[in-house]
Structures are given as structure tokens and as C-alpha cells.
Design a protein around this motif. Structure first.
Motif, PDB file in Angstrom:
ATOM      1  N   ILE A 247       0.890  -1.189  -0.097  1.00 24.35           N
ATOM      2  CA  ILE A 247      -0.186   0.204  -0.076  1.00 24.35           C
ATOM      3  C   ILE A 247       0.882   1.363  -0.071  1.00 24.35           C
ATOM      4  N   THR A 248       1.878   1.306   0.782  1.00 25.90           N
ATOM      5  CA  THR A 248       2.750   2.369   0.856  1.00 25.90           C
ATOM      6  C   THR A 248       3.797   2.287  -0.324  1.00 25.90           C
ATOM      7  N   ALA A 249       4.658   3.317  -0.328  1.00 24.69           N
ATOM      8  CA  ALA A 249       5.761   3.465  -1.234  1.00 24.69           C
ATOM      9  C   ALA A 249       6.834   2.531  -0.908  1.00 24.69           C
ATOM     10  N   ARG A 250       6.971   2.642   0.505  1.00 26.19           N
ATOM     11  CA  ARG A 250       8.088   1.775   1.192  1.00 26.19           C
ATOM     12  C   ARG A 250       7.837   0.412   0.816  1.00 26.19           C
ATOM     13  N   ILE A 256       9.345  -4.948  -4.653  1.00 29.53           N
ATOM     14  CA  ILE A 256      10.227  -5.010  -6.019  1.00 29.53           C
ATOM     15  C   ILE A 256      11.795  -5.238  -5.636  1.00 29.53           C
ATOM     16  N   ASP A 257      12.426  -4.930  -4.736  1.00 30.36           N
ATOM     17  CA  ASP A 257      13.696  -5.018  -4.273  1.00 30.36           C
ATOM     18  C   ASP A 257      14.024  -6.611  -3.868  1.00 30.36           C
ATOM     19  N   VAL A 258      12.967  -7.153  -2.974  1.00 32.10           N
ATOM     20  CA  VAL A 258      13.153  -8.575  -2.567  1.00 32.10           C
ATOM     21  C   VAL A 258      12.797  -9.573  -3.792  1.00 32.10           C
ATOM     22  N   LEU A 259      11.811  -9.371  -4.479  1.00 32.41           N
ATOM     23  CA  LEU A 259      11.445 -10.235  -5.776  1.00 32.41           C
ATOM     24  C   LEU A 259      12.479  -9.793  -6.953  1.00 32.41           C
ATOM     25  N   GLY A 260      13.180  -8.677  -6.867  1.00 33.36           N
ATOM     26  CA  GLY A 260      14.002  -8.646  -8.031  1.00 33.36           C
ATOM     27  C   GLY A 260      13.334  -8.415  -9.223  1.00 33.36           C
ATOM     28  N   ILE A 261      12.072  -7.744  -9.246  1.00 34.36           N
ATOM     29  CA  ILE A 261      11.540  -7.242 -10.438  1.00 34.36           C
ATOM     30  C   ILE A 261      11.428  -5.971 -11.152  1.00 34.36           C
ATOM     31  N   GLY A 262      12.562  -5.077 -10.396  1.00 37.26           N
ATOM     32  CA  GLY A 262      12.623  -3.839 -10.738  1.00 37.26           C
ATOM     33  C   GLY A 262      12.618  -3.426 -12.082  1.00 37.26           C
ATOM     34  N   PRO A 263      13.342  -4.140 -13.033  1.00 37.63           N
ATOM     35  CA  PRO A 263      13.606  -3.691 -14.321  1.00 37.63           C
ATOM     36  C   PRO A 263      12.316  -4.204 -15.082  1.00 37.63           C
ATOM     37  N   ALA A 264      11.500  -5.170 -14.754  1.00 34.34           N
ATOM     38  CA  ALA A 264      10.421  -5.596 -15.415  1.00 34.34           C
ATOM     39  C   ALA A 264       9.228  -4.676 -15.077  1.00 34.34           C
ATOM     40  N   VAL A 265       9.326  -4.074 -14.063  1.00 31.13           N
ATOM     41  CA  VAL A 265       8.311  -3.331 -13.633  1.00 31.13           C
ATOM     42  C   VAL A 265       8.372  -1.713 -14.329  1.00 31.13           C
ATOM     43  N   ALA A 266       9.521  -1.445 -14.284  1.00 35.66           N
ATOM     44  CA  ALA A 266      10.072  -0.215 -14.987  1.00 35.66           C
ATOM     45  C   ALA A 266       9.663  -0.345 -16.481  1.00 35.66           C
ATOM     46  N   GLY A 267       9.704  -1.418 -17.092  1.00 34.56           N
ATOM     47  CA  GLY A 267       9.249  -1.698 -18.295  1.00 34.56           C
ATOM     48  C   GLY A 267       7.753  -1.496 -18.587  1.00 34.56           C
ATOM     49  N   SER A 275       3.601   5.540 -13.282  1.00 29.99           N
ATOM     50  CA  SER A 275       4.399   5.214 -12.217  1.00 29.99           C
ATOM     51  C   SER A 275       3.606   4.665 -11.168  1.00 29.99           C
ATOM     52  N   PHE A 276       4.182   3.722 -10.629  1.00 27.80           N
ATOM     53  CA  PHE A 276       3.524   2.766  -9.413  1.00 27.80           C
ATOM     54  C   PHE A 276       4.193   3.093  -8.298  1.00 27.80           C
ATOM     55  N   ALA A 277       5.100   3.977  -8.323  1.00 28.19           N
ATOM     56  CA  ALA A 277       6.027   4.507  -7.205  1.00 28.19           C
ATOM     57  C   ALA A 277       5.196   5.044  -5.691  1.00 28.19           C
ATOM     58  N   VAL A 278       4.225   5.917  -5.984  1.00 28.91           N
ATOM     59  CA  VAL A 278       3.432   6.304  -4.811  1.00 28.91           C
ATOM     60  C   VAL A 278       1.999   6.124  -4.960  1.00 28.91           C
ATOM     61  N   ASP A 279       1.180   5.603  -6.231  1.00 29.90           N
ATOM     62  CA  ASP A 279      -0.116   5.573  -6.486  1.00 29.90           C
ATOM     63  C   ASP A 279      -0.544   4.096  -6.317  1.00 29.90           C
ATOM     64  N   GLU A 280      -0.943   3.532  -4.889  1.00 31.75           N
ATOM     65  CA  GLU A 280      -1.713   2.352  -4.928  1.00 31.75           C
ATOM     66  C   GLU A 280      -2.763   1.764  -5.629  1.00 31.75           C
ATOM     67  N   GLY A 281      -3.741   3.026  -6.261  1.00 34.18           N
ATOM     68  CA  GLY A 281      -4.735   2.758  -7.200  1.00 34.18           C
ATOM     69  C   GLY A 281      -4.287   2.251  -8.504  1.00 34.18           C
ATOM     70  N   LEU A 282      -3.053   2.597  -8.756  1.00 33.05           N
ATOM     71  CA  LEU A 282      -2.565   2.412 -10.292  1.00 33.05           C
ATOM     72  C   LEU A 282      -1.961   0.963 -10.253  1.00 33.05           C
ATOM     73  N   ARG A 283      -1.704   0.628  -9.287  1.00 32.37           N
ATOM     74  CA  ARG A 283      -1.044  -0.652  -9.066  1.00 32.37           C
ATOM     75  C   ARG A 283      -2.331  -1.878  -9.147  1.00 32.37           C
ATOM     76  N   PHE A 284      -3.177  -1.361  -8.831  1.00 31.01           N
ATOM     77  CA  PHE A 284      -4.365  -2.027  -8.711  1.00 31.01           C
ATOM     78  C   PHE A 284      -4.992  -2.191 -10.219  1.00 31.01           C
ATOM     79  N   LEU A 285      -5.151  -1.009 -10.900  1.00 29.73           N
ATOM     80  CA  LEU A 285      -5.581  -0.847 -12.199  1.00 29.73           C
ATOM     81  C   LEU A 285      -4.747  -1.671 -13.190  1.00 29.73           C
ATOM     82  N   HIS A 286      -3.420  -1.910 -12.985  1.00 28.26           N
ATOM     83  CA  HIS A 286      -2.455  -2.609 -13.973  1.00 28.26           C
ATOM     84  C   HIS A 286      -2.160  -3.931 -13.199  1.00 28.26           C
ATOM     85  N   ARG A 287      -2.972  -4.556 -12.395  1.00 29.25           N
ATOM     86  CA  ARG A 287      -2.552  -5.828 -11.855  1.00 29.25           C
ATOM     87  C   ARG A 287      -2.533  -6.915 -12.661  1.00 29.25           C
TER      88      ARG A 287
END
Length: 404
Positions: A247-250, A256-267, A275-287
Motif C-alpha cells: 500500500i505504501t511507497a516503502r 520490488i527489491d526482494v523479488l528482483g522485478i525492478g527492471p520488469a516493473v520499469a518496463g 508510475s507505480f511508486a506512490v499511487d496504490e490505485g495504479l497498481r490495482f488498475l494494472h494488476r
């Protein structure tokens, strides 16, 4: 238990969940809660789950730390005793908690004529006096239509009586608010808390009424995905199922860091111009794009490995457990100071909770077992109404009261 309310006596005439729960919360903060039941037990005295003897674990759980008075409430004389107890003089009394009907023998007007500053908190089904239970409220406000797999057509009930629990907690709060008002003004009052109002008001407080009124349509099912945020269950390499939230940015960056999916998420962010960094709603929309990434990464690691890494990174997660597994968890129960193992009236010893709040400046008392039915009948009549042993003996002879 704590002794914050040890100058308060609450008479509780109730059954089932919400009203006994309100009394339990008050007792756990030190109030002298007297539960009044029909001789032989009310409608919830043998309610499931039960011990092999037929004793109700449910009844034991909701009535810990209370006193018990058994009265024949089917007879006018028994009802008069209950009314006398509710309206007995003294600064510590004059407080009644009940789910009895508003127009019955515990009607506020009749009781207030006996004690003007009476506080009566009445838990109801519907505001109009109609009958309602947690599950009938739940289906009426639309929750089962949002619960369950996306492909399912029929509604899905759930086993947690959420509206009973909220109503019980809110009723305890409302009782203390009315008590504070009486202390300030000298005035008593009736407080009515309908289960249906608690249910519909709660979903409105969560924005769900606004959502459908403004949007003009109902929220669909999303299965185990958490609405409006990143959250779902995922299966590890060793077959363990974890609930993973961000839910939070942290929490998101840690995941992302634990799972090692940073490059794929950036893509994904670059291709979809988000940008998924701070908006939890966008993470839901692009699930649809994010969930498969997390699924694959979680499936490649063991639950123990992921749990340790998640904790270090400040991620939000939890393992799926059965109730039996949770009961054996040291952190949840075994080493949790909220719990103590005591013997209950069923004859079984098992962990029971005291007050859920922790007050670091005060000593936490051990929880007290639920009373046997009628265990304190004589004591209550002597202390509250000043009856002599002869008067109490006569009530026993008339079978108006019973003791354990």
C-alpha cells in the motif's frame, strides 16, 4: 483486564453476539458487569461451538469476567427484580445494556420513571424494531455480491459476524459517551444502536455508498485481489500461500527489491506511461501485468526465504494459516500477553484473551473465567438491592431466582 471502570456497574440483559460483546469489553476495562439470564439459560447458552458436554465455548468466550444472575423472566415478579436492579440508586449504577425489545417490559419510559438519570443502551436489529441478524444485514447491504471469485454468479456469505462485532464495540463506546454526559449534566438517556444502521453507515463511511451513487453501478467481484491497492495471495515454491500487500511507497519498493522485478516493473511503467511508486490505485488498475510478475518471482522462492527477506525490507505480508495453526502460534497466542490459559466452566483449559488494548503504564490482570449460570444471584441481590438472606431464600422457594 484493567481497572479503569471499576466505579461502574452495568446490568446486561442480552443474548447472542453484539450485546454480550459490549458487556465483555466493559468488563475487561474493570466494569462490574452483571449478566441476567433466564433460569436454565437464554437462547445463546448452548450455542455452537460446544464442548463434548454441551457447554458452549461461544458463551464462555463472550461472558468472561462477568457476574451471573438467573431470573425467571417469564413471570412478572422476575421482571420486576430486573427493573429494580437496573434502576437501583447510587452513582455507580443506573446503566443497562440490552437487546430486549424497545416496547417490552424494559421500555425506557417505564424505567426512567423509576430512575430519571438511567442510561439504557439498546442494541436492535432494525431502527423500526424489526428483526435483523448479522447475516441478514450483510446480504441487504451488498457485501456478498462483492465477495468470492470473479466468475461466481451466486452471492457468498462469510463466517465473520462483522456487523455484530462492530455493533458491540460501538455500543460500548456509546454507553461510555452517555455516561460522560450524565456525569456532566446529570441527565440520563436511551441510546439505540440498530445493527442495520451500523452496517449501512460503515460501508458509507468507507466510501462505498458514494462509489455506487456517483458511479451508477455496483462494484464487481475481484476474487482475492484487494480493491484499489496491490494485494493478493501468492504461492511459494514449497506450496505455502502468502498474502502480500503493498500500500505504501516503502512497501512497494521493498517488494520490488526482494523479488528482483525492478527492471520488469520499469518496463511496464514505460510502456503504459504510468508510475507505480506512490499511487496504490495504479497498481490495482494494472494488476493484469503486475500479478504475473509477482506470481513467478514468489513461486521461485521458499516461504521461509521470502518471509525473512520481506521482514528485512519492511514489506507487508502474512502466511495463510488455519485456526488450529494460529492457536499454536507463539507470537499470536502462546507468548502473547493478551492470552492466558485458564480453566473455563466447561472444564476445559485453553488460552483466553483479556483486554485487547495494552496500557503500558498499568499492570495487566489475568482474564477471569465466565460465570456459571446464576453463580452470583444471591450476592447481587444482597449487594445491589440490599435483600436479606431470608428475602433471597423466599425468592429461591418461589423459583424466581436460581443459583449455580
Amino acid at each position: 483486564m484493567y481497572q479503569l471502570l471499576n466505579n461502574l456497574r452495568v446490568l446486561e440483559a442480552s443474548s447472542f453476539v453484539a450485546s454480550p460483546l459490549a458487556g465483555l469489553y466493559l468488563a475487561q476495562m474493570g466494569a462490574d458487569v452483571i449478566r441476567v439470564d433466564q433460569i436454565g439459560g437464554g437462547p445463546d447458552f448452548r450455542r455452537w461451538p460446544q464442548a463434548e458436554s454441551g457447554a458452549s465455548f461461544y458463551w464462555e468466550g463472550l461472558n468472561k469476567g462477568k457476574k451471573s444472575l438467573a431470573l425467571d423472566l417469564a413471570r412478572p415478579e422476575g421482571r420486576e427484580i430486573l427493573k429494580a436492579l437496573a434502576t437501583a440508586p447510587g452513582d455507580t449504577g443506573g446503566v443497562l445494556l440490552t437487546n430486549f425489545p424497545a416496547n417490552g417490559f424494559l421500555a425506557y419510559e417505564g424505567l426512567a420513571a423509576l430512575r430519571q438519570d438511567l442510561i439504557l443502551v439498546r442494541i436492535m436489529g432494525q431502527a423500526n424494531g424489526g428483526s435483523a441478524l448479522d447475516y441478514t444485514v450483510n446480504c441487504a447491504i451488498g457485501i456478498p455480491q462483492m465477495t468470492g471469485p470473479e466468475t461466481l454468479a451466486e452471492p457468498v456469505n462469510h463466517v465473520l459476524p462483522a456487523w455484530d462485532l462492530l455493533t458491540g464495540a460501538y455500543s460500548a463506546f456509546a454507553l461510555l459517551a452517555a455516561l460522560q454526559h450524565r456525569q456532566a449534566t446529570g441527565s440520563g438517556q436511551e441510546v439505540r444502536v440498530p445493527l442495520s444502521d451500523v452496517g449501512i453507515a460503515t460501508i458509507a463511511n468507507l466510501g462505498q455508498i458514494a462509489e455506487v451513487v456517483v458511479g451508477g453501478q455496483n462494484r464487481p467481484r475481484y476474487g482475492n485481489a484487494v480493491y484499489g491497492a496491490f494485494g493478493r495471495d501468492f504461492v511459494t515454491r514449497d506450496g505455502r500461500r502468502l498474502m502480500i500487500m503493498a500500500i505504501t511507497a516503502r512497501q512497494w519498493s521493498g517488494l520490488i527489491d526482494v523479488l528482483g522485478i525492478g527492471p520488469a516493473v520499469a518496463g511496464i511503467e514505460a510502456s503504459r506511461k504510468v508510475s507505480f511508486a506512490v499511487d496504490e490505485g495504479l497498481r490495482f488498475l494494472h494488476r493484469d501485468a503486475l500479478f504475473p510478475l509477482v506470481e513467478a518471482a514468489v513461486a521461485s522462492r521458499s516461504a521461509a526465504e521470502l518471509g525473512e527477506a520481506f521482514d528485512k525490507a519492511g514489506c507487508c505480508w502474512g502466511p495463510y494459516k488455519t485456526v488450529l495453526e494460529a492457536a499454536g502460534d507463539p507470537e499470536l497466542v502462546g507468548a502473547n500477553p493478551v492470552f492466558s490459559t485458564i480453566e473455563q466452566i466447561s472444564g476445559h483449559s485453553y488460552p483466553v484473551p483479556g483486554a485487547m488494548a495494552t496500557l503500558p503504564q498499568l499492570n495487566r490482570s489475568l482474564p477471569t473465567r465466565a460465570p456459571r449460570l446464576g453463580e452470583h444471584s444471591d450476592l447481587i441481590l444482597a449487594e445491589v438491592l440490599g435483600m436479606s438472606s431470608g428475602q433471597i431464600g423466599k425468592l429461591h422457594d418461589q423459583r424466581l431466582i436460581a443459583s449455580a
